[in-house]
Design a protein around this motif. Sequence first.
Motif, PDB file in Angstrom:
ATOM      1  N   TYR A   8       0.828  -1.201   0.000  1.00 17.43           N
ATOM      2  CA  TYR A   8       0.000   0.000   0.000  1.00 17.43           C
ATOM      3  C   TYR A   8       0.863   1.251   0.000  1.00 17.43           C
ATOM      4  CZ  TYR A   8      -4.573  -2.233   0.800  1.00 17.43           C
ATOM      5  OH  TYR A   8      -5.747  -2.937   0.672  1.00 17.43           O
ATOM      6  N   GLY A  28      -7.998   1.931  -6.378  1.00 17.65           N
ATOM      7  CA  GLY A  28      -8.167   1.194  -7.628  1.00 17.65           C
ATOM      8  C   GLY A  28      -8.098  -0.305  -7.414  1.00 17.65           C
ATOM      9  N   PHE A  29      -7.167  -0.693  -6.594  1.00 20.30           N
ATOM     10  CA  PHE A  29      -7.024  -2.114  -6.251  1.00 20.30           C
ATOM     11  C   PHE A  29      -8.334  -2.675  -5.731  1.00 20.30           C
ATOM     12  CE2 PHE A  29      -6.239  -4.802  -2.404  1.00 20.30           C
ATOM     13  CZ  PHE A  29      -5.841  -5.967  -3.036  1.00 20.30           C
ATOM     14  N   ARG A  30      -8.905  -1.970  -4.790  1.00 19.51           N
ATOM     15  CA  ARG A  30     -10.153  -2.439  -4.204  1.00 19.51           C
ATOM     16  C   ARG A  30     -11.263  -2.521  -5.233  1.00 19.51           C
ATOM     17  NH1 ARG A  30      -9.156   0.377   1.124  1.00 19.51           N
ATOM     18  NH2 ARG A  30      -9.865   2.288   0.149  1.00 19.51           N
ATOM     19  N   ARG A  31     -11.325  -1.524  -6.078  1.00 15.65           N
ATOM     20  CA  ARG A  31     -12.398  -1.507  -7.067  1.00 15.65           C
ATOM     21  C   ARG A  31     -12.286  -2.671  -8.029  1.00 15.65           C
ATOM     22  NH1 ARG A  31     -13.127   4.423  -7.563  1.00 15.65           N
ATOM     23  NH2 ARG A  31     -13.219   4.276  -9.832  1.00 15.65           N
ATOM     24  N   VAL A  32     -11.078  -2.905  -8.502  1.00 14.46           N
ATOM     25  CA  VAL A  32     -10.902  -3.998  -9.459  1.00 14.46           C
ATOM     26  C   VAL A  32     -11.159  -5.348  -8.787  1.00 14.46           C
ATOM     27  CG1 VAL A  32      -9.249  -5.214 -10.923  1.00 14.46           C
ATOM     28  CG2 VAL A  32      -9.332  -2.716 -10.927  1.00 14.46           C
ATOM     29  N   MET A  33     -10.639  -5.513  -7.606  1.00  9.02           N
ATOM     30  CA  MET A  33     -10.842  -6.780  -6.908  1.00  9.02           C
ATOM     31  C   MET A  33     -12.330  -7.052  -6.687  1.00  9.02           C
ATOM     32  SD  MET A  33      -7.916  -8.237  -6.408  1.00  9.02           S
ATOM     33  CE  MET A  33      -7.724  -9.239  -4.941  1.00  9.02           C
ATOM     34  N   ARG A  34     -13.040  -6.034  -6.323  1.00  8.75           N
ATOM     35  CA  ARG A  34     -14.472  -6.193  -6.143  1.00  8.75           C
ATOM     36  C   ARG A  34     -15.136  -6.606  -7.439  1.00  8.75           C
ATOM     37  NH1 ARG A  34     -17.915  -4.190  -2.350  1.00  8.75           N
ATOM     38  NH2 ARG A  34     -19.314  -3.823  -4.084  1.00  8.75           N
ATOM     39  N   GLY A  35     -14.678  -6.004  -8.516  1.00  9.05           N
ATOM     40  CA  GLY A  35     -15.267  -6.307  -9.806  1.00  9.05           C
ATOM     41  C   GLY A  35     -15.018  -7.730 -10.265  1.00  9.05           C
ATOM     42  N   ALA A  65       2.490   1.724  -3.361  1.00  8.68           N
ATOM     43  CA  ALA A  65       1.579   2.028  -4.459  1.00  8.68           C
ATOM     44  C   ALA A  65       0.883   3.372  -4.300  1.00  8.68           C
ATOM     45  CB  ALA A  65       0.547   0.912  -4.584  1.00  8.68           C
ATOM     46  N   GLY A  66       0.627   3.766  -3.077  1.00  8.70           N
ATOM     47  CA  GLY A  66      -0.053   5.032  -2.855  1.00  8.70           C
ATOM     48  C   GLY A  66      -1.549   4.875  -2.687  1.00  8.70           C
ATOM     49  N   GLY A  67      -2.153   5.900  -2.124  1.00  9.00           N
ATOM     50  CA  GLY A  67      -3.563   5.826  -1.768  1.00  9.00           C
ATOM     51  C   GLY A  67      -4.494   5.653  -2.948  1.00  9.00           C
ATOM     52  N   ALA A  68      -4.217   6.340  -4.039  1.00  9.23           N
ATOM     53  CA  ALA A  68      -5.084   6.225  -5.211  1.00  9.23           C
ATOM     54  C   ALA A  68      -5.038   4.808  -5.750  1.00  9.23           C
ATOM     55  CB  ALA A  68      -4.648   7.212  -6.281  1.00  9.23           C
ATOM     56  N   ALA A  69      -3.858   4.235  -5.743  1.00  7.89           N
ATOM     57  CA  ALA A  69      -3.698   2.865  -6.241  1.00  7.89           C
ATOM     58  C   ALA A  69      -4.484   1.894  -5.385  1.00  7.89           C
ATOM     59  CB  ALA A  69      -2.217   2.487  -6.267  1.00  7.89           C
ATOM     60  N   VAL A  70      -4.472   2.135  -4.097  1.00 14.81           N
ATOM     61  CA  VAL A  70      -5.194   1.252  -3.196  1.00 14.81           C
ATOM     62  C   VAL A  70      -6.682   1.275  -3.503  1.00 14.81           C
ATOM     63  CG1 VAL A  70      -5.880   0.885  -0.804  1.00 14.81           C
ATOM     64  CG2 VAL A  70      -3.501   1.390  -1.346  1.00 14.81           C
TER      65      VAL A  70
END
Lengths: 207, 207
Positions: A167, A177-184, A170-175
């Motif tokens: 985390y 994005g990570f969550r969004r993609v994983m959820r998807g 990668a930085g906060g924005a990446a995190v």
Amino acid sequence: MSDQKGSYQQGPDPKGADIPRLQPSATVSLLDPSKDPRPAQGAGANLLFLREEEIRLAQDLLFFAYRDFTNAADVILEELELGRAHHRALHFIGRNPGITVSDLLTILRITKQSLARVLTVLMEQGYVGQAQGRSDRRQRLLSLTPAGQALERRLFERQRERLLAAYREAGGAAVDGFRRVMRGIMDEQARAYLDQSDPNEPKAKRA
Amino acid sequence: MSDQKGSYQQGPDPKGADIPRLQPSATVSLLDPSKDPRPAQGAGANLLFLREEEIRLAQDLLFFAYRDFTNAADVILEELELGRAHHRALHFIGRNPGITVSDLLTILRITKQSLARVLTVLMEQGYVGQAQGRSDRRQRLLSLTPAGQALERRLFERQRERLLAAYREAGGAAVDGFRRVMRGIMDEQARAYLDQSDPNEPKAKRA
DNA sequence: AAAGTAAGTCAACAAAGCTGACGTAATGCG
DNA sequence: CGCATTACGTCAGCTTTGTTGACTTACTTT
């Protein structure tokens, strides 16, 4: 560094024995940028490069990240003679204290018999406790004992280190994005579970 | 930035069908915001909420996303009487044509004997071919036969659908974040493999 | 020529899934 | 009330995929 893997001989080999450095020829042919089929569209600002290679990379990412993430806790599990299945049960019981057996089965997507095997051990060793359901006395409400909480925390810490490092890098924005993609990626069912499980995300608070 | 995923209604009970709706009381007590230990640090605009709950959520994400992603190909595997281990081998051979057995072992992190089991089947069924190494004739260079490529593609398509949907939903920026975090989670060794495998990515690492 | 390495193979075992068949309470409904 | 259904437990056996350990067979390296 006496053992050079394979027949590649290029540049400074960083770590003698780890990474299989594949024949550049083979690798390059697979990823030859000259045959990049990416269309030169100029639609929206953030267009996705939905080329095959991107998807295949994601396959790799999921494999390696999952492998190494779960592996992080293995050291502790091993010394206690427990397996990953035990860890999973511990994790979801810890996250959902008072969960019923059948709800846990639905989350884990395994059979009652498979769960019984790990649950029996966890209860015998005093990590998990049962309580009879109040409204329905057939139910067994599962929760972690103090010992179970302590163990879960030890396991958690190992994985936490990894995630934290990732985390930070990668930085906060990446995190996000990570969550969004994983959820998807996951099933609708799993998404619904997460929504309902985390009162932060769904802004619908109720009493 | 927060993705309002809509709220779930508490209406009819979730019996049988899908999601275990847990006792709100239990869930809430676990996520009590009153004991949020978030430090009031001011390291730029995008400060990370590195609270425990965030990490635990990531554990869930990895579990569900990996489970459902790998599961996507199972339908096809089943009708061919193959397992996930076969899929993995197929995937990495397809991605690295001409890979040696020992390099494949290093990527998969399994033993020679475990690999032999799946590889034997894949070769017998004509999905994978061997060739003797040119510089080192002890090596067996593995690659997919046309049939193997066709099968791999079928499997790939299933997973691709999922990823594509997730990518579209999340957007390009999220995809980049996803990749960054996933890379960060895995071992240095796996990162190095990816870098070396994809000549596009490797740029100056870490600022 | 000897030693080391790449790959294959036999055998036994373990972890963690699965199906099938029952048993026992407790619940719910006609 | 009585009977079907549900929640949970359990015995038994099988499958997939991983592990060790012990060799063998070709090559390569020294």
